[in-house]
Scaffold this active site. Structure first.
Site, PDB file in Angstrom:
ATOM      1  N   TYR A 171       0.855  -1.182   0.000  1.00  0.00           N
ATOM      2  CA  TYR A 171       0.000   0.000   0.000  1.00  0.00           C
ATOM      3  C   TYR A 171       0.897   1.240   0.000  1.00  0.00           C
ATOM      4  O   TYR A 171       0.849   2.089   0.892  1.00  0.00           O
ATOM      5  CB  TYR A 171      -0.984   0.000   1.172  1.00  0.00           C
ATOM      6  CG  TYR A 171      -2.267   0.697   0.782  1.00  0.00           C
ATOM      7  CD1 TYR A 171      -3.158   0.066  -0.073  1.00  0.00           C
ATOM      8  CD2 TYR A 171      -2.560   1.978   1.199  1.00  0.00           C
ATOM      9  CE1 TYR A 171      -4.321   0.707  -0.498  1.00  0.00           C
ATOM     10  CE2 TYR A 171      -3.712   2.631   0.786  1.00  0.00           C
ATOM     11  CZ  TYR A 171      -4.588   1.979  -0.054  1.00  0.00           C
ATOM     12  OH  TYR A 171      -5.737   2.610  -0.473  1.00  0.00           O
ATOM     13  N   LEU A 172       1.715   1.263  -1.042  1.00  0.00           N
ATOM     14  CA  LEU A 172       2.864   2.175  -1.072  1.00  0.00           C
ATOM     15  C   LEU A 172       2.450   3.626  -1.305  1.00  0.00           C
ATOM     16  O   LEU A 172       1.445   3.913  -1.949  1.00  0.00           O
ATOM     17  CB  LEU A 172       3.835   1.717  -2.159  1.00  0.00           C
ATOM     18  CG  LEU A 172       4.298   0.261  -2.020  1.00  0.00           C
ATOM     19  CD1 LEU A 172       5.216  -0.115  -3.183  1.00  0.00           C
ATOM     20  CD2 LEU A 172       5.013   0.027  -0.682  1.00  0.00           C
ATOM     21  N   HIS A 173       3.257   4.523  -0.759  1.00  0.00           N
ATOM     22  CA  HIS A 173       3.029   5.963  -0.909  1.00  0.00           C
ATOM     23  C   HIS A 173       4.368   6.639  -1.181  1.00  0.00           C
ATOM     24  O   HIS A 173       5.399   5.972  -1.330  1.00  0.00           O
ATOM     25  CB  HIS A 173       2.340   6.522   0.347  1.00  0.00           C
ATOM     26  CG  HIS A 173       3.013   6.120   1.629  1.00  0.00           C
ATOM     27  ND1 HIS A 173       4.283   6.542   1.963  1.00  0.00           N
ATOM     28  CD2 HIS A 173       2.624   5.296   2.631  1.00  0.00           C
ATOM     29  CE1 HIS A 173       4.621   6.040   3.137  1.00  0.00           C
ATOM     30  NE2 HIS A 173       3.634   5.258   3.564  1.00  0.00           N
ATOM     31  N   GLY A 219       6.408   8.094   0.683  1.00  0.00           N
ATOM     32  CA  GLY A 219       7.497   7.754   1.626  1.00  0.00           C
ATOM     33  C   GLY A 219       8.264   6.542   1.122  1.00  0.00           C
ATOM     34  O   GLY A 219       9.508   6.559   1.062  1.00  0.00           O
ATOM     35  N   HIS A 220       7.536   5.502   0.718  1.00  0.00           N
ATOM     36  CA  HIS A 220       8.190   4.317   0.148  1.00  0.00           C
ATOM     37  C   HIS A 220       8.922   4.689  -1.144  1.00  0.00           C
ATOM     38  O   HIS A 220      10.041   4.233  -1.380  1.00  0.00           O
ATOM     39  CB  HIS A 220       7.149   3.233  -0.170  1.00  0.00           C
ATOM     40  CG  HIS A 220       6.359   2.747   1.011  1.00  0.00           C
ATOM     41  ND1 HIS A 220       5.037   3.071   1.195  1.00  0.00           N
ATOM     42  CD2 HIS A 220       6.697   1.953   2.057  1.00  0.00           C
ATOM     43  CE1 HIS A 220       4.589   2.495   2.292  1.00  0.00           C
ATOM     44  NE2 HIS A 220       5.569   1.821   2.850  1.00  0.00           N
ATOM     45  N   GLN A 255       4.539  -9.712  13.148  1.00  0.00           N
ATOM     46  CA  GLN A 255       4.867  -8.456  13.830  1.00  0.00           C
ATOM     47  C   GLN A 255       3.612  -7.718  14.321  1.00  0.00           C
ATOM     48  O   GLN A 255       3.714  -6.619  14.854  1.00  0.00           O
ATOM     49  CB  GLN A 255       5.735  -7.564  12.943  1.00  0.00           C
ATOM     50  CG  GLN A 255       5.018  -6.916  11.774  1.00  0.00           C
ATOM     51  CD  GLN A 255       5.989  -6.157  10.883  1.00  0.00           C
ATOM     52  OE1 GLN A 255       6.871  -6.726  10.255  1.00  0.00           O
ATOM     53  NE2 GLN A 255       5.849  -4.839  10.839  1.00  0.00           N
ATOM     54  N   ASP A 284      10.147   5.171  11.157  1.00  0.00           N
ATOM     55  CA  ASP A 284      10.155   4.098  12.150  1.00  0.00           C
ATOM     56  C   ASP A 284      11.545   4.105  12.810  1.00  0.00           C
ATOM     57  O   ASP A 284      12.376   3.230  12.544  1.00  0.00           O
ATOM     58  CB  ASP A 284       9.870   2.762  11.469  1.00  0.00           C
ATOM     59  CG  ASP A 284       8.497   2.743  10.824  1.00  0.00           C
ATOM     60  OD1 ASP A 284       7.530   2.353  11.487  1.00  0.00           O
ATOM     61  OD2 ASP A 284       8.382   3.158   9.653  1.00  0.00           O
ATOM     62  N   GLN A 298      12.704   1.055  14.771  1.00  0.00           N
ATOM     63  CA  GLN A 298      12.954  -0.063  13.853  1.00  0.00           C
ATOM     64  C   GLN A 298      14.318   0.091  13.190  1.00  0.00           C
ATOM     65  O   GLN A 298      15.099  -0.865  13.101  1.00  0.00           O
ATOM     66  CB  GLN A 298      11.850  -0.099  12.793  1.00  0.00           C
ATOM     67  CG  GLN A 298      12.112  -1.060  11.655  1.00  0.00           C
ATOM     68  CD  GLN A 298      10.912  -1.166  10.733  1.00  0.00           C
ATOM     69  OE1 GLN A 298       9.956  -1.874  11.027  1.00  0.00           O
ATOM     70  NE2 GLN A 298      10.952  -0.464   9.612  1.00  0.00           N
ATOM     71  N   SER A 348       1.815   7.608   5.725  1.00  0.00           N
ATOM     72  CA  SER A 348       1.726   6.267   6.297  1.00  0.00           C
ATOM     73  C   SER A 348       0.601   5.522   5.597  1.00  0.00           C
ATOM     74  O   SER A 348      -0.438   6.120   5.262  1.00  0.00           O
ATOM     75  CB  SER A 348       1.418   6.367   7.793  1.00  0.00           C
ATOM     76  OG  SER A 348       0.985   5.108   8.278  1.00  0.00           O
TER      77      SER A 348
HETATM   78  P1  AMP Z   1       5.908  -0.049   5.957  1.00  0.00           P
HETATM   79  O1  AMP Z   1       5.382  -0.440   4.617  1.00  0.00           O
HETATM   80  O2  AMP Z   1       5.048   0.901   6.710  1.00  0.00           O
HETATM   81  O3  AMP Z   1       6.407  -1.221   6.754  1.00  0.00           O
HETATM   82  O4  AMP Z   1       7.219   0.798   5.651  1.00  0.00           O
HETATM   83  C1  AMP Z   1       8.258   0.297   4.838  1.00  0.00           C
HETATM   84  C2  AMP Z   1       9.441   1.228   4.927  1.00  0.00           C
HETATM   85  O5  AMP Z   1       9.064   2.518   4.477  1.00  0.00           O
HETATM   86  C3  AMP Z   1       9.960   1.385   6.356  1.00  0.00           C
HETATM   87  O6  AMP Z   1      11.374   1.424   6.337  1.00  0.00           O
HETATM   88  C4  AMP Z   1       9.377   2.707   6.766  1.00  0.00           C
HETATM   89  O7  AMP Z   1      10.137   3.382   7.753  1.00  0.00           O
HETATM   90  C5  AMP Z   1       9.405   3.475   5.458  1.00  0.00           C
HETATM   91  N1  AMP Z   1       8.438   4.568   5.498  1.00  0.00           N
HETATM   92  C6  AMP Z   1       7.108   4.470   5.768  1.00  0.00           C
HETATM   93  N2  AMP Z   1       6.546   5.705   5.775  1.00  0.00           N
HETATM   94  C7  AMP Z   1       7.545   6.586   5.514  1.00  0.00           C
HETATM   95  C8  AMP Z   1       7.609   8.008   5.399  1.00  0.00           C
HETATM   96  N3  AMP Z   1       6.538   8.768   5.570  1.00  0.00           N
HETATM   97  N4  AMP Z   1       8.809   8.559   5.140  1.00  0.00           N
HETATM   98  C9  AMP Z   1       9.910   7.793   4.985  1.00  0.00           C
HETATM   99  N5  AMP Z   1       9.925   6.452   5.071  1.00  0.00           N
HETATM  100  C10 AMP Z   1       8.756   5.857   5.331  1.00  0.00           C
END
Ligand code: AMP
Length: 282
Positions: free
Chosen positions: A32-34, A36-37, A61, A150, A153, A185
């Protein structure tokens, strides 16, 4: 860009790329990428010849009362984002591909996982460390990219890689925000319109915190009080934690020091959101 679902296919691709001498990057995600990803993928593509994005909602997790069942999914949309950000391969396994039903092994990082999200989400970081270790063993990457969103993490994975001699470099990437300041997020998707407005209180309260640190304040207690007062001004917000810790050890500190992590977790309605900043003083 190719999408594979089995460990064997992913390993075959790694072997072929290794044979060609390519440098390989890994970006682990839950999909569900945005944007940030996308920022992680773009950075990975700028520093490596091949980029693998993993998309896997890792059941181990999530706590029993957490949002595993409702976690948003859209693989077709994710593929478009990955491709346009410069990825070369998506590894999107099913749970049955990743876990043996009778698995007896997991990875725990001590101490760094005692506080913050570790205290509020028992078992969460064991799940994260175990899946990330497995991904490191499947995708033979030179570098892996994680978001500073995170922060705990990132610290935990860095320590695990050091302690277990994984031959991989961990790169932390800055938090990407919406124009109004909300940290991007996948969970923002859960928010109703009024909750989306209320969620701004996270970044607003951290900005207030930063302001008093900029003015020279060194007291953790005062900093926490200011953030708490801000958060409490929003009726839809309920505080999970406000922590001020040393950015390396993640241990609570009383006086703001050289490198301090200020991290919050807040429920907006039923949605738990996190945000943070790292304060570096001379
Ligand atoms: P997730 O899919 O939420 O597990 O995130 C995957 C990776 O993307 C993790 O390393 C997160 O820290 C990073 N990530 C998620 N949201 C953001 C964001 N807003 N800015 C930067 N990295 C992000």
């Amino acid at each position: 860009m190719n999408t594979v679902k089995t460990i064997m296919e992913a390993r075959d691709q790694m072997k072929a790329w290794r044979k060609e001498g390519y440098t390989i990057a890994l970006v682990p995600t839950m999909g569900y990428l945005h944007e940030g990803h996308a920022s992680l993928i773009r950075r990975a593509a700028s520093e490596n010849e091949k980029v693998v994005v993993t998309i896997f909602v890792n059941p181990i997790q999530f706590g029993p009362k957490e949002d595993l069942a409702s976690y948003p999914k859209d693989l077709e949309r994710d593929k478009l984002l990955c491709e346009s950000a410069g990825a070369h391969l998506i590894f999107a396994p099913e749970v049955s591909e990743m876990y043996f039903e009778d698995a007896l092994t997991n990875i725990s990082v001590n101490s760094l996982t005692d506080g913050l999200c570790g205290a509020k989400r028992p078992g969460h970081f064991d799940g994260v460390c175990t899946v990330v270790s497995k991904l490191f063993n499947i995708i033979s990457a030179d570098k892996a990219y994680f978001g500073e969103k995170d922060a705990q993490q990132l610290a935990v994975i860095k320590r695990m890689v050091r302690d277990l001699n994984f031959p991989i470099e961990i790169i932390g990437c800055p938090i990407v925000r919406e124009d109004d300041g909300l940290a991007k997020s996948s969970r923002n998707n859960y928010l109703s319109l009024s909750e989306r407005t209320a969620a701004l209180i996270l970044s607003k309260s951290l900005t207030k915190g930063k302001d008093i640190l900029s003015s020279g304040e060194k007291s953790t207690e005062l900093l926490k009080t200011i953030i708490k007062t801000q958060l409490q001004s929003e009726v839809l917000a309920s505080i999970d934690y406000i922590e001020v810790v040393d950015a390396l050890s993640l241990k609570p500190i009383e006086i703001i020091d050289k490198s301090t992590l200020v991290a919050i977790a807040v429920f907006i309605g039923k949605t738990r959101l996190i945000d943070n900043f790292i304060w570096k003083s001379e």
